[in-house]
Each structure stands twice: as structure tokens, then as C-alpha cells.
Design an enzyme around this catalytic site. Structure first.
Site, short mmCIF file in Angstrom:
data_model
loop_
_atom_site.label_atom_id
_atom_site.label_comp_id
_atom_site.label_asym_id
_atom_site.label_seq_id
_atom_site.Cartn_x
_atom_site.Cartn_y
_atom_site.Cartn_z
N ASP A 315 10.10 -127.20 57.35
CA ASP A 315 10.65 -126.85 56.05
C ASP A 315 10.26 -125.44 55.63
O ASP A 315 9.15 -124.97 55.90
CB ASP A 315 10.12 -127.86 55.02
CG ASP A 315 10.70 -127.64 53.64
OD1 ASP A 315 11.93 -127.75 53.49
OD2 ASP A 315 9.92 -127.36 52.70
N GLU A 368 14.22 -124.76 59.28
CA GLU A 368 15.04 -124.53 58.10
C GLU A 368 14.73 -123.10 57.65
O GLU A 368 13.72 -122.85 56.99
CB GLU A 368 14.72 -125.53 56.98
CG GLU A 368 15.70 -125.43 55.83
CD GLU A 368 15.03 -125.33 54.45
OE1 GLU A 368 15.77 -125.15 53.47
OE2 GLU A 368 13.80 -125.38 54.37
#
Length: 635
Positions: A315, A368
Site C-alpha cells: 500500500d 500501489e
């Protein structure tokens, strides 16, 4: 109650690796470990707290009194406190009470390496073990066949709390209930992988799991660590890979968590310009500290080793690698070269990926990362970050913006929908339609579609079909596959009742069939990251808002022709140029009646003509359905 006895799981070499930032299995040493010493069962505790002058284990066994069980600091300046407490058994709750050298600060902390935690809002750690008899050997031995970059990779992104609830009991499913319901559903829908939004223990439900306090503990909201292992095992038994969201970018400032752990900035960077995240009001890991690097890389290894997971989606990578991320001028300091890249974070990510791929076969890491940072999915030996894949955020943004427009206006925006192919092969891209796109007032995906009812559903079917025929792997967030009408709400179950309505059921059937198409047509996945796997037929027909292209695999016989019609206009005798002669048949059509489309089809085999078209020597004619994607295979 027995006092703390001297005992250690650490060797001198362990300490050397820890200090050097190269100990990748710290979970085998730090934390609470059930052991037997001199015939007596108990628990060995070890915690890193270099700024402490005193560390005590408090818990059920001593009435949370810090005067009973004080750990011993190691002599080797590692900052590790340790000791064996007899008769402390599995299931006992505990914390560390730390008296700091810094201004007399006293902290009461959960164990950073706890294997199990109390269910929030309670915050204690629980002595536990990893005893589990795995039954997924067949998957583990063959998963490389399912997980390689030239294999179909279609991911169903799930928030475990809100996927489905027991309405009568007003609760989420347990891990064991998901092992029945969720596994069955993902398999029925033909997804190849499932991705869980963070399941590491987190205190605050509205964070969706992205503010973690227990990095080594699956959340107890749904059951025990062994229950979570069982869920993963059931996916594996059904040939479905499991990806975990992993958050090495930041952590919350909750009092029992990692922040100010021993009265000092231990896990976070002491300089607020590097150690505080202005958007999320959270702490940023100190990637310049070797012991913190060991902690994080050990955590990545832990989930892959102990829980048999098949991939990690990392993330907020952009927030890690840029010193000026979400900061104004004067709120950040350039690196030694006067540039904005955070060199320590970049080197950490490279080392993490090298450790993951060096220790496990058939796994993937997925970034990401929302910027144009070069080489995110390139190998580290070529100067890249070493990820297996990267989310294609530009494609997601452009595609959603394009499909929001009324079809009559799309002719002015042809470049928006074709632009992704200019850079589609610069990284190993995954196409995401993720949870971030259906919250905070953005509307659901279906809610963005223009037109009357028929057109809205047709647009959604067309967008998904375009996604599945576009180069790259795929990710779809829960609810998208049933055309969820409302925005995602983490407190509520998905609106499963919508499947009573034909249009919603039609979208679900379409996604199921798209997954099957993607898995069974080699040209849609074998060269999905290579320009050799894609050839335009025509991308300049803006007036008609039509795209056509060829997808190619290792064998020329597997080539397929894709044509996308982004307007509700049916077109008879529509001619397409192709790169070779032969017969073709329609193998997919998003306008079929079973999807609640209009049912325009090409039912017979279509023969190519020696008529030059679209810059190619051969061509063939089709009937082009309105607002549709059609796929043709050579016979």
C-alpha cells in the site's frame, strides 16, 4: 508466581543480523514464544526497547502489576529485553510496561510481534502459537503455474468485515464461515485470486485496516490465527491464490501501538518531515534504521512463510518513495543529491522484494504506486524496485472519466481511452477498479454510468469487458460484479438482494464469463506485459467511438480480435482489418441477452476477404452490437 528466569532464543549471529538490518525472521526470536525450560512449560518474552531503563511483562498472570516480572536487558547493546516466565500458557493476555530513560516516560504497549490480539476496542496481546497441520501441499508445489506473470491473474478485492453479514445477528462472517461462503463464491465467479484488505490487527474500523497496531496478528474480529490459516487453505484447495494488503508505509499513534514505543521515536523517524504523515495523521517508519528494516522485511516473510500467502499488495508506495509527498515547500528536505526521492525507502523496497523473491517461489509483490516513478516492476539488478506488478492508476482514472461521459460526447475524448496503450508496457501493470474508487462521494462504478437504465448497465458491462481485453492483470473490488448501486460502506454488507433483478444478475454473469474468457484464451494473458501481445487495428475512429485491436499469445493460432463500441449505435456490415486470412467466430459478446443486452450477435463463422482495410491486407465484416465489446477467435 515464578519470577523471570534468564533465557534466550538469540544467538550472537541473530544479533549481528538484527543490527545490520538483515534479520528476516525476527518473528522466530522476538515476541512471546511457548517453550519448555528444564522441564517447565512457560513463555519466553523478548522485546526491542533500547531507550528503556526497565521493561516488565504485565498480564493476567500478575494482575497487570509491573513489579512482578521484569525482563533482563541483553549485554550486547542490541536494546533487546528478554526472559522466561514459567507457567505462562497459551491464551494468556499480556503487555509490556516500559519505563524510559527519556524524561521518565512510561508506556504500556502491546507486543509488536504478538501472534494474536484481543478484539478491539481491547488492546492486549495474547500468548499464542502457530501450530497447524497444513493440507495445501498440492497448491504450494504447483502455485508457480498459477502465479507466474504469463498466467491469468484476476483478483477479487475483499473487505472481510463488509463482504457479507449475518443480518439476524448483525455481525460479519467468521474466518471459518468465509472458508465456506467466500471461497465458494470466488470459485463460482472464476476469479484466480482473492485479495484481502489488511487483516493485520487494527484498532479503528473506519481505517478499513490500513492503520495497523498488530503487524504479526491476523485480526481477532473473525477468529483465531489458525482459523485464518484454514481460510487460506480452503482457497488453495480450490486453486485460488491469496494476496494480502500490506502496509509498511505508516502506522497509527494509538497508545498501545508502535508509536513512541520505548519513550523514544523507535519505529518512526524522529524528524517530523520524514516521520509524520500529514494526510493520515500517522507515523512513518524509519527506513534509515536497520532494526526497523529487519522488522518490516521479517513481517513480509512472516505472512508468506507462516500463512502460505501467495502475494503482497504493498500500500501507498508513492508516499514512501517521495520526501515531498503531500508536503508543502519547507516541509521536506531534499536528499543528498538535492532531489525528492527518499533514498532509504527506495533501498528498503528493493531489499524487501529481493528477500521475498529470494526466499519464495511462485509469489508476487504488487505495488500501489500512483506516480511515474521509473522501474517499479523492473528487477533490482536493472535498477528497478523489484515488484512483480504495479497498479495502473492512469488507466483507472482515464477509463472512469471516459465512461462517465454521455456517449454522444465520447468522440471528443478518443485519446483518453486509447492513451493507456502509449505506456501499457513500461511496467507490469495490473488494472485496478479498487475500493478507493467507490467511497468518499465518488459514487459506485454503476452510479457513474450515464444514460437510461439499459445504457447504464450496458456501459458498465462494456467497461468491464474493455478492462478484461486490455493488456494487464485485473482487480475488481467486491460489489462491482453485481453492479452495486450505492457507494461501499464498510459498516454494511454488500447489497446481495440486487441479484433478484435481471440487470444486476446479468452483470454478475458477465463478470463470471469474463473471468472464464480471460483464463481460457491464452492470448489474453501470455504476453499481457509485452508490446508483442498487442496490435492495434484501428484507434482513430473517434467519430464512431470505436476501438479495435488484436491480442496475441505464444501461438499465432490463439490470436483474438477485439472490437469495442462505446456508443449505443448498432452497426451492420462493419468491416475490420486483420493480420491474416482465415475464418473467425464470435467467442464473447457483452451484449448477449443472458447479460440483459439487446442480443445482437454474429452466429455464423466469418471468413476474411482479400480486401485491404485498416492498413491490413485482409478484412472481415461483422454486425457490431450497441455499447458492447465483442471478441472473435480464428478457427
Amino acid at each position: 508466581m515464578h519470577q523471570v528466569q534468564p533465557y534466550s532464543l538469540f544467538t550472537d549471529y541473530d544479533i549481528h543480523l538484527f543490527k545490520a538490518g538483515k534479520h528476516y525472521k525476527l518473528f522466530e526470536k522476538l515476541g512471546a514464544h511457548l517453550v519448555t525450560v528444564d522441564g517447565v512449560e512457560g513463555t519466553y518474552f523478548a522485546v526491542w526497547a533500547p531507550s528503556a531503563k526497565e521493561v516488565a511483562v504485565i498480564g493476567d498472570f500478575n494482575y497487570w502489576n509491573d513489579g512482578e516480572h521484569q525482563l533482563n536487558v541483553r549485554w550486547d547493546s542490541s536494546g533487546i529485553w528478554e526472559g522466561f516466565i514459567p507457567h505462562v500458557t497459551k491464551g494468556v493476555r499480556y503487555k509490556y510496561k516500559i519505563h524510559s530513560h527519556h524524561d521518565g516516560v512510561v508506556t504500556e504497549k502491546a507486543d509488536p510481534f504478538a501472534l494474536f490480539c484481543e478484539t478491539p476496542p481491547n488492546t492486549a496481546s495474547i500468548v499464542w502459537d502457530h501450530n497447524y497441520k497444513w493440507k495445501d501441499d498440492e497448491w504450494m508445489q504447483k502455485r508457480k503455474e498459477f502465479n507466474d506473470l504469463d498466467k491469468p491473474y484476476s483478483v477479487y478485492e475483499v473487505h472481510l468485515s463488509s463482504w457479507k453479514k449475518k443480518v439476524a445477528e448483525n455481525r460479519s462472517l467468521t474466518y471459518k464461515e468465509m472458508a465456506k461462503d467466500l471461497v465458494k463464491y470466488v470459485k463460482m465467479m472464476n476469479f484466480t485470486h482473492v485479495e484481502f484488505m489488511p487483516i493485520m490487527e487494527y484498532p479503528y474500523d473506519p481505517s478499513w485496516g490500513y492503520q495497523i497496531t498488530g503487524y504479526f496478528a491476523p485480526t481477532s474480529r473473525f477468529g483465531s490465527p489458525q482459523d485464518f490459516m484454514y481460510l487460506i487453505e480452503e482457497f488453495h484447495k480450490n486453486d485460488i491464490g491469496v494476496i494480502l494488503d500490506w502496509v509498511p508505509s505508516h502506522f497509527p499513534a494509538d497508545g498501545h501501538g508502535l508509536a513512541n514505543f520505548d519513550g523514544s521515536a523507535l519505529y518512526e523517524h524522529p524528524d517530523w518531515r520524514k516521520g509524520y504523515h500529514p494526510d493520515w495523521k500517522s507515523c512513518i517508519f524509519n527506513y534509515e534504521r536497520n532494526e526497523v528494516r529487519s522488522f518490516l522485511i521479517s513481517n513480509a516473510i512472516y505472512w508468506l512463510q507462516q500463512f502460505h500467502v501467495d502475494g503482497l499488495r504493498v500500500d501507498a508506495v508513492a508516499s514512501m518513495i517521495y520526501l515531498d509527498y503531500s508536503r508543502e515547500e519547507g516541509e521536506w528536505e531534499p536528499n543528498m543529491f538535492g532531489e525528492r526521492e527518499y533514498l532509504a525507502a527506495v533501498s528498503f523496497l528493493k531489499e524487501m522484494n529481493e528477500a521475498v523473491y529470494g526466499n519464495f517461489e511462485g509469489v508476487q509483490t504488487i505495488a500501489e504506486e500512483s506516480t511515474a516513478f521509473s522501474g517499479v516492476s523492473s528487477p533490482t539488478y536493472l535498477g528497478g524496485l523489484g515488484f512483480g506488478m504495479k497498479w495502473m492508476m492512469g488507466w483507472m482514472h482515464d477509463t472512469l472519466q471516459y465512461f462517465k461521459k454521455e456517449s454522444i460526447h465520447r468522440k471528443y475524448h478518443q485519446n483518453d481511452i486509447t492513451f493507456s496503450l502509449n505506456y501499457a508496457f513500461s511496467e507490469n501493470f495490473m488494472l485496478p477498479l479498487s475500493h478507493d474508487e467507490v467511497v468518499h462521494g465518488k459514487s459506485s462504478l454503476f452510479g457513474r454510468m450515464p444514460g437510461d437504465e439499459w445504457q447504464r448497465f450496458a456501459n458498465l458491462r462494456t467497461m468491464y469487458s474493455y478492462m478484461f481485453t486490455h493488456p494487464g492483470t485485473k482487480l475488481l473490488f467486491q460489489g462491482a460484479e453485481i453492479a452495486q448501486s450505492e457507494e461501499w460502506n464498510f459498516q454494511h454488507s454488500l447489497d446481495w438482494h440486487l441479484l433478484k433483478y435481471d440487470y444486476h444478475k446479468g452483470v454478475q454473469t458477465l463478470v463470471k464469463d469474463l473471468n472464464k474468457l480471460y483464463k481460457t484464451v491464452p492470448s489474453l494473458y501470455e504476453k499481457q506485459f509485452s508490446h508483442e501481445g498487442f496490435e492495434w487495428i484501428n484507434f482513430t475512429d473517434g467519430n464512431s467511438s470505436i476501438l479495435s485491436y488484436i491480442r496475441k499469445g505464444y501461438d499465432e493460432k490463439d490470436d483474438v480480435v477485439v472490437v469495442c463500441n462505446f456508443t449505443p449505435v448498432k452497426r451492420e456490415n462493419f468491416r475490420l482489418g486483420v493480420h491474416k486470412s482465415g475464418k473467425l467466430k464470435e467467442i464473447f459478446n457483452s451484449d448477449l441477452k443472458k447479460y440483459k443486452g439487446s442480443g445482437v450477435r454474429n452466429t455464423r463463422a466469418l471468413k476474411t476477404d482479400e480486401i485491404s482495410w485498416d492498413g491490413k491486407e485482409q478484412s472481415f465484416e461483422i454486425t457490431l452490437a450497441p455499447l458492447s465489446v465483442m471478441v472473435f477467435a480464428f478457427l
